[in-house]
Design a protein around this motif. Structure first.
Motif, short mmCIF file in Angstrom:
data_model
loop_
_atom_site.label_atom_id
_atom_site.label_comp_id
_atom_site.label_asym_id
_atom_site.label_seq_id
_atom_site.Cartn_x
_atom_site.Cartn_y
_atom_site.Cartn_z
N SER A 1 1.28 -30.11 -27.10
CA SER A 1 0.51 -29.10 -26.49
C SER A 1 1.19 -28.13 -25.54
O SER A 1 1.08 -26.92 -25.56
CB SER A 1 -0.76 -29.60 -26.07
N VAL A 2 2.30 -28.78 -24.64
CA VAL A 2 2.92 -28.23 -23.80
C VAL A 2 4.02 -27.28 -24.20
O VAL A 2 4.28 -26.30 -23.93
CB VAL A 2 3.59 -29.15 -22.95
N LEU A 3 4.60 -27.97 -25.46
CA LEU A 3 5.73 -27.23 -26.35
C LEU A 3 5.13 -25.96 -26.93
O LEU A 3 5.72 -24.75 -26.81
CB LEU A 3 6.33 -27.97 -27.23
N THR A 4 4.05 -26.28 -27.50
CA THR A 4 3.30 -24.89 -28.40
C THR A 4 2.52 -24.15 -27.68
O THR A 4 2.19 -22.91 -28.15
CB THR A 4 2.63 -25.41 -29.74
N GLY A 5 1.63 -24.48 -26.71
CA GLY A 5 0.98 -23.83 -25.82
C GLY A 5 -0.74 -23.74 -26.34
O GLY A 5 -1.61 -23.18 -26.21
N VAL A 6 -0.65 -24.62 -27.61
CA VAL A 6 -2.04 -24.80 -28.32
C VAL A 6 -2.65 -25.97 -27.43
O VAL A 6 -2.28 -27.13 -26.95
CB VAL A 6 -1.78 -25.22 -29.76
N SER A 7 -3.94 -25.56 -27.40
CA SER A 7 -4.77 -26.44 -26.72
C SER A 7 -5.12 -27.90 -27.25
O SER A 7 -4.96 -28.03 -28.54
CB SER A 7 -6.24 -25.97 -26.37
#
Length: 110
Positions: free
Chosen positions: A3-9
């Motif tokens: 989630s941190v790497l991709t920005g997806v929740s």
């Protein structure tokens, strides 16, 4: 971490995780049933499991996946989430090891 790497929740990744897991269960059952039918028609299932490690390793890999599926059902997961969480990690590692064993028998170059 993903989630941190991709920005997806986390919520969207959870849906993706559950969908991929359901697809994996479905395809594994199709694979297992088709292999069992073929083995029964060719030599008999008992003979295949006695002399062919690939069938045994496939069943060993399928067992933790089915357990993961059953324990992930909402009533079970909500009843005891902490137990589900730890069993989920252990069964996932066991599944990966068994899957490697299953595939190694097929991909060995000897």
């Amino acid at each position: 971490m993903i989630s941190v790497l991709t920005g997806v929740s986390h919520e969207k990744l959870q849906v993706l995780h559950q969908g991929a897991a359901f697809n994996f269960i479905y395809m594994s059952l199709v694979h297992t049933i088709a292999a069992c039918i073929r083995a029964e028609r060719e030599y008999g299932m008992r003979l295949m499991t006695e002399y062919n490690v690939v069938y045994v390793s496939g069943f060993v890999a399928l067992a933790p996946m089915l357990l993961l599926f059953l324990l992930a059902l909402p009533p079970v997961r909500k009843y005891s989430y902490e137990a589900f969480y730890y069993i989920h990690i252990v069964m996932a590692l066991f599944f990966l090891g068994a899957l490697f064993w299953h595939g190694y028998q097929l991909l060995d170059s000897e």
